[in-house]
Design a protein around this motif. Sequence first.
Motif, PDB file in Angstrom:
ATOM      1  N   MET A 146      -3.710   7.430   1.559  1.00 18.61           N
ATOM      2  CA  MET A 146      -3.496   6.089   2.099  1.00 18.61           C
ATOM      3  C   MET A 146      -3.137   6.178   3.568  1.00 18.61           C
ATOM      4  O   MET A 146      -2.675   7.207   4.043  1.00 18.61           O
ATOM      5  CB  MET A 146      -2.413   5.347   1.328  1.00 18.61           C
ATOM      6  CG  MET A 146      -1.008   5.946   1.367  1.00 18.61           C
ATOM      7  SD  MET A 146      -0.035   5.510   2.845  1.00 18.61           S
ATOM      8  CE  MET A 146       0.119   3.754   2.633  1.00 18.61           C
ATOM      9  N   TRP A 156      -4.520  -1.246   6.771  1.00 15.82           N
ATOM     10  CA  TRP A 156      -4.175  -0.354   5.672  1.00 15.82           C
ATOM     11  C   TRP A 156      -5.408  -0.040   4.846  1.00 15.82           C
ATOM     12  O   TRP A 156      -6.379  -0.817   4.828  1.00 15.82           O
ATOM     13  CB  TRP A 156      -3.077  -0.945   4.771  1.00 15.82           C
ATOM     14  CG  TRP A 156      -3.469  -2.196   4.021  1.00 15.82           C
ATOM     15  CD1 TRP A 156      -3.377  -3.484   4.456  1.00 15.82           C
ATOM     16  CD2 TRP A 156      -4.041  -2.263   2.695  1.00 15.82           C
ATOM     17  NE1 TRP A 156      -3.824  -4.355   3.494  1.00 15.82           N
ATOM     18  CE2 TRP A 156      -4.234  -3.641   2.398  1.00 15.82           C
ATOM     19  CE3 TRP A 156      -4.373  -1.307   1.737  1.00 15.82           C
ATOM     20  CZ2 TRP A 156      -4.768  -4.064   1.185  1.00 15.82           C
ATOM     21  CZ3 TRP A 156      -4.912  -1.743   0.523  1.00 15.82           C
ATOM     22  CH2 TRP A 156      -5.097  -3.096   0.260  1.00 15.82           C
ATOM     23  N   VAL A 177      -6.640   2.561   1.154  1.00 17.90           N
ATOM     24  CA  VAL A 177      -6.285   3.488   0.080  1.00 17.90           C
ATOM     25  C   VAL A 177      -7.558   4.094  -0.489  1.00 17.90           C
ATOM     26  O   VAL A 177      -8.543   3.380  -0.720  1.00 17.90           O
ATOM     27  CB  VAL A 177      -5.489   2.788  -1.042  1.00 17.90           C
ATOM     28  CG1 VAL A 177      -5.180   3.761  -2.177  1.00 17.90           C
ATOM     29  CG2 VAL A 177      -4.191   2.194  -0.497  1.00 17.90           C
ATOM     30  N   SER A 187      -8.837  -1.869   0.875  1.00 18.78           N
ATOM     31  CA  SER A 187      -8.363  -1.870   2.254  1.00 18.78           C
ATOM     32  C   SER A 187      -8.070  -3.295   2.697  1.00 18.78           C
ATOM     33  O   SER A 187      -8.485  -4.271   2.069  1.00 18.78           O
ATOM     34  CB  SER A 187      -9.399  -1.235   3.191  1.00 18.78           C
ATOM     35  OG  SER A 187     -10.597  -1.986   3.207  1.00 18.78           O
ATOM     36  N   ALA A 226       0.832  -1.201   0.000  1.00 17.38           N
ATOM     37  CA  ALA A 226       0.000   0.000   0.000  1.00 17.38           C
ATOM     38  C   ALA A 226       0.867   1.251   0.000  1.00 17.38           C
ATOM     39  O   ALA A 226       0.514   2.278  -0.599  1.00 17.38           O
ATOM     40  CB  ALA A 226      -0.938   0.003   1.210  1.00 17.38           C
ATOM     41  N   THR A 282       1.751   3.422  -3.903  1.00 25.13           N
ATOM     42  CA  THR A 282       1.140   4.749  -3.953  1.00 25.13           C
ATOM     43  C   THR A 282       2.173   5.864  -3.899  1.00 25.13           C
ATOM     44  O   THR A 282       1.866   7.003  -4.271  1.00 25.13           O
ATOM     45  CB  THR A 282       0.153   4.954  -2.784  1.00 25.13           C
ATOM     46  OG1 THR A 282       0.841   4.778  -1.536  1.00 25.13           O
ATOM     47  CG2 THR A 282      -1.022   3.994  -2.875  1.00 25.13           C
TER      48      THR A 282
END
Length: 429
Positions: free
Chosen positions: A399, A422, A424, A418, A336, A340
């Motif tokens: 994020m 975590w 996003v 997700s 993640a 990103t």
Amino acid sequence: MKLQCLALSVLMATAFNAQADIPENNTDILLQGFHWTSASYGNWYTQVAANADEIADAGFDMIWLPPPTQASSDEGYLPEQLNDLNSNYGTETELASLITTLHNKGIEVLADVVINHRNGTGSWCGFANPSWSTQAITSDDEAWSASGSDCSGTAGNADSGDGYSAARDIDHSQSFVQTSIEDWMNSTLKGVGFDGWRYDYVKGYSGSYVGIYNNATSPSFSVGEYWSTLCYYNNSCSDGSYPNAHRQLLMNWIDATGGTSAVFDFTTKGLLNRALETYDYSVLKDSDGKPQGAIGWWPSHSVTFVDNHDTGPSESCSSGQNYWPVPCDKVMQAYAYVLTHPGIPSVYYAHYFNWNLGSQIKGLMALRKAQGLNSNSTVTIDTAKQGLYAAYIDGKVAMKMGSTSWSPSGSNWTLYQSGNDWAVWYKAG
């Protein structure tokens, strides 16, 4: 003076960018196309070829294949006859077929170039195919004094980097060595279809030689493995400048190549390990509010990754080398972040194809592509503390990692994907 020196490094990086072959605002994603035990399969090239449709469909732009030459180690990292492309991963014919298959799907192929060291064929220092004299061996190599060594003759010059005891350290200052390596790369490796290079163990020789080889071979992309010890903050560090001193080593190496090569961001790798082990995400933010790794200083030349064949497991959490792994249950948190953030992200084959994480990784890759995130994307870190890391990237993606609840501020944010600790989001409209 320290801050001035660091600032100078960034200015040098900017100056080199104008000459470098590494593109700015790069949207490519790299797949490491093997793991540590891949050589034991005996037909690895055909297995990768069988997954070529999925590799292309996922959106990978480049794939890094294992060392292609005949070697005295199963995995290929103790090369002997460079021009023999029959290895434990498959035959030269199978390799050429795989590269053609990948090219037909628009994927560039990088060779794992192991030139810091080489083993002799039939003796410690007898090099064949191509043949080299003993002047190819550095004068400080252990072969000149080790018990049982059969080396004799004229030695080369002193090593320009760290020594490597498992094979002969090569003296790249010798013009005949340079010419031979360039011929191998241009004729043998490019002849079978390779487009670019992943340089192994680059701390073993001066980065200036990578610049020489890149200028002679014009790779589509080049990345070096400069893996050195990372000392974390408040963890028996003798130098309070860490991790700046660590990422400075990476900057210095890129500079030495003339900006012709990217480098794997081992600073970010180590800091992610630390953050995911302790949930202390403050280590991911530097004093300027930027990402703490190489991506905070020279992102266009930084290849980020979660694990590779050396640092992490192979087919499962308990297999492979595991020298410096992300905690197995935190791997998607790390992706993640990597998929990103700026830099050029690399995905590990085992995570995608063996760990049943392919669909989640593929989803994050699709978002990166759809939102136009690239190697120079801007990161605005909202929070980096115990239990929470949260950031906005290019104002289009948000994020978070960690056990603390968080959601992006403002309107039009949509949760995209997700998992455990975590998530996003992307901004619609």
